[in-house]
Design an enzyme around this catalytic site. Structure first.
Site, PDB file in Angstrom:
ATOM      1  N   HIS A  88     -47.996 -79.045 -71.923  1.00 53.83           N
ATOM      2  CA  HIS A  88     -46.614 -79.072 -72.443  1.00 53.83           C
ATOM      3  C   HIS A  88     -45.702 -79.906 -71.532  1.00 53.83           C
ATOM      4  O   HIS A  88     -44.807 -80.596 -72.010  1.00 53.83           O
ATOM      5  CB  HIS A  88     -46.064 -77.657 -72.592  1.00 53.83           C
ATOM      6  CG  HIS A  88     -46.860 -76.822 -73.549  1.00 53.83           C
ATOM      7  ND1 HIS A  88     -46.666 -75.478 -73.710  1.00 53.83           N
ATOM      8  CD2 HIS A  88     -47.884 -77.163 -74.396  1.00 53.83           C
ATOM      9  CE1 HIS A  88     -47.517 -75.016 -74.617  1.00 53.83           C
ATOM     10  NE2 HIS A  88     -48.284 -76.014 -75.034  1.00 53.83           N
ATOM     11  N   HIS A 245     -46.633 -78.272 -83.141  1.00 55.48           N
ATOM     12  CA  HIS A 245     -47.088 -77.933 -81.787  1.00 55.48           C
ATOM     13  C   HIS A 245     -48.414 -78.610 -81.476  1.00 55.48           C
ATOM     14  O   HIS A 245     -48.668 -79.000 -80.328  1.00 55.48           O
ATOM     15  CB  HIS A 245     -47.196 -76.423 -81.574  1.00 55.48           C
ATOM     16  CG  HIS A 245     -47.522 -76.115 -80.146  1.00 55.48           C
ATOM     17  ND1 HIS A 245     -46.570 -76.153 -79.147  1.00 55.48           N
ATOM     18  CD2 HIS A 245     -48.700 -75.881 -79.520  1.00 55.48           C
ATOM     19  CE1 HIS A 245     -47.150 -75.937 -77.981  1.00 55.48           C
ATOM     20  NE2 HIS A 245     -48.446 -75.762 -78.168  1.00 55.48           N
ATOM     21  N   ASP A 249     -49.352 -80.853 -78.261  1.00 58.23           N
ATOM     22  CA  ASP A 249     -50.540 -80.693 -77.407  1.00 58.23           C
ATOM     23  C   ASP A 249     -51.337 -82.000 -77.316  1.00 58.23           C
ATOM     24  O   ASP A 249     -51.809 -82.372 -76.238  1.00 58.23           O
ATOM     25  CB  ASP A 249     -51.456 -79.592 -77.961  1.00 58.23           C
ATOM     26  CG  ASP A 249     -50.983 -78.196 -77.583  1.00 58.23           C
ATOM     27  OD1 ASP A 249     -50.184 -78.057 -76.644  1.00 58.23           O
ATOM     28  OD2 ASP A 249     -51.443 -77.237 -78.241  1.00 58.23           O
ATOM     29  N   HIS A 272     -57.934 -78.924 -77.244  1.00 54.45           N
ATOM     30  CA  HIS A 272     -57.928 -79.613 -75.949  1.00 54.45           C
ATOM     31  C   HIS A 272     -59.280 -80.267 -75.644  1.00 54.45           C
ATOM     32  O   HIS A 272     -59.347 -81.336 -75.047  1.00 54.45           O
ATOM     33  CB  HIS A 272     -57.548 -78.627 -74.834  1.00 54.45           C
ATOM     34  CG  HIS A 272     -56.207 -77.986 -75.079  1.00 54.45           C
ATOM     35  ND1 HIS A 272     -55.055 -78.720 -75.223  1.00 54.45           N
ATOM     36  CD2 HIS A 272     -55.841 -76.687 -75.215  1.00 54.45           C
ATOM     37  CE1 HIS A 272     -54.039 -77.902 -75.440  1.00 54.45           C
ATOM     38  NE2 HIS A 272     -54.493 -76.666 -75.445  1.00 54.45           N
TER      39      HIS A 272
END
Ligand SMILES: [Zn+2]
Length: 329
Positions: A88, A245, A249, A272
């Site tokens: 973030h 969001h 990311d 991720h």
């Protein structure tokens, strides 16, 4: 092409002043203090743990240093020192056009704050952004690069505008199938992406806590979902906050490339691990991209525009003849 408030985007930028904050880590539940400190040109972004020996403390924010991607992005160095939940802040730095920064932290996890990048953007704006007298570089994508992990996949295609498009699919009435696509220019990041919060499911919470994760998680720093939908009283900041969001990311994870990527990233079911696999794929194929200064990218884009204009002129219908024919009729 401007990344947020950087007045001369051809130059590298750092913060004009140091700025500090304190907060709780999402997974560790530990309170940590973080200082964002101006850094010299060409130094990039580097984390420094203040609670370990100085010679083991530095962890450069580069894709090669990603050591875990299960719940968040974790960076580590050769001494086994790690820093987690970096995505973030890295998104905020990329979105605000910060190239060089030292981040001192007295623990192993960054503060989660409200679960979005908005408080971090406010911190950066409070400190101010300063131009530095060296050219900024970007990564120009020349050909398509893709990675797949089961039903998760990412495709990066050439594009003069940095853009991220995501699609997600969660069997929850508040989410379902969501798609979002953003050109990461001007104020798009600060206005439309940075405030989007991370989210979690009530059914997973107990299991995560047994594993020592999500210990700092609460409805103050995440959207909590149960079978009926959103539990938080205040509801959502955007109807598609979940997809936004995921864009946040992706931008944070891709910032580990060390320079802005001039391409259009499509990601289905991002995560991720997938984001890091994409970076590894990009850097394994040196024929697929070029490191260019922003001035070179500007000139290159000018040449592309010129070719397009010439192509359009060559293929334009002969309106003179058409008009003459029309008049005769
Ligand atoms: Zn996140």
């Amino acid at each position: 092409m401007i990344y947020l408030d950087t007045p001369n985007s051809n130059l590298q930028h750092t913060l004009a002043d140091r700025v500090d904050c304190v907060g709780v880590g999402l997974h560790s539940g530990q309170k940590t203090a973080m200082a964002l400190i101006p850094a010299p040109p060409n130094s990039g972004v580097c984390f420094v743990r203040k609670d370990v020996e100085a010679e083991h403390a530095a962890i450069p924010a580069r894709w090669q240093n990603v050591v875990d991607t299960r719940m968040c992005t974790v960076l580590g160095n050769e001494h086994g020192v790690t820093v987690s939940t970096v995505e973030h802040l890295l998104a905020a730095l990329r979105g605000c056009g910060i190239d060089n920064l030292l981040i001192e932290i007295n623990g192993s996890e960054l503060p989660i704050l409200d679960g979005s990048s908005a408080p971090l953007v406010r911190l950066l704006q409070q400190a101010g952004v300063a131009a530095q007298p060296l050219p900024r570089f970007g990564i120009w994508i020349d050909r398509t690069i893709d990675v797949a992990q089961g039903e998760h996949y990412a495709v990066l295609v050439p594009s003069a505008t940095p853009r991220i498009s995501v699609s997600i699919d969660f069997p929850n009435p508040a989410i379902g199938v969501q798609c979002a696509s953003m050109d990461l220019v001007d104020r798009v990041f600060t206005d439309d992406v940075a405030p989007a919060r991370t989210f979690g499911f009530a059914r997973d919470l107990e299991q995560l806590r047994e594993q020592g994760l999500a210990l700092g998680g609460s409805m103050r720093n995440a959207i909590l979902l149960d079978e009926a939908g959103v539990v938080n009283d205040e509801g959502l900041r955007y109807a598609d906050e979940f997809a936004r969001h995921k864009i946040l990311d992706c931008l944070g994870d891709l910032a580990l490339a060390g320079a802005p990527i001039f391409g259009h990233l499509f990601v289905h079911k991002p995560g991720h691990r997938l984001n890091n696999a994409l970076l590894r794929e990009i850097f394994a194929h040196t024929d697929a991209w070029r490191r260019m200064s922003y001035a070179q990218i500007g000139a290159h884009m000018g040449r592309i525009d010129e070719r397009r204009r010439r192509g359009a002129a060559a293929h334009a219908p002969d309106t003179t003849t058409h008009l003459a024919v029309s008049r005769r009729n």
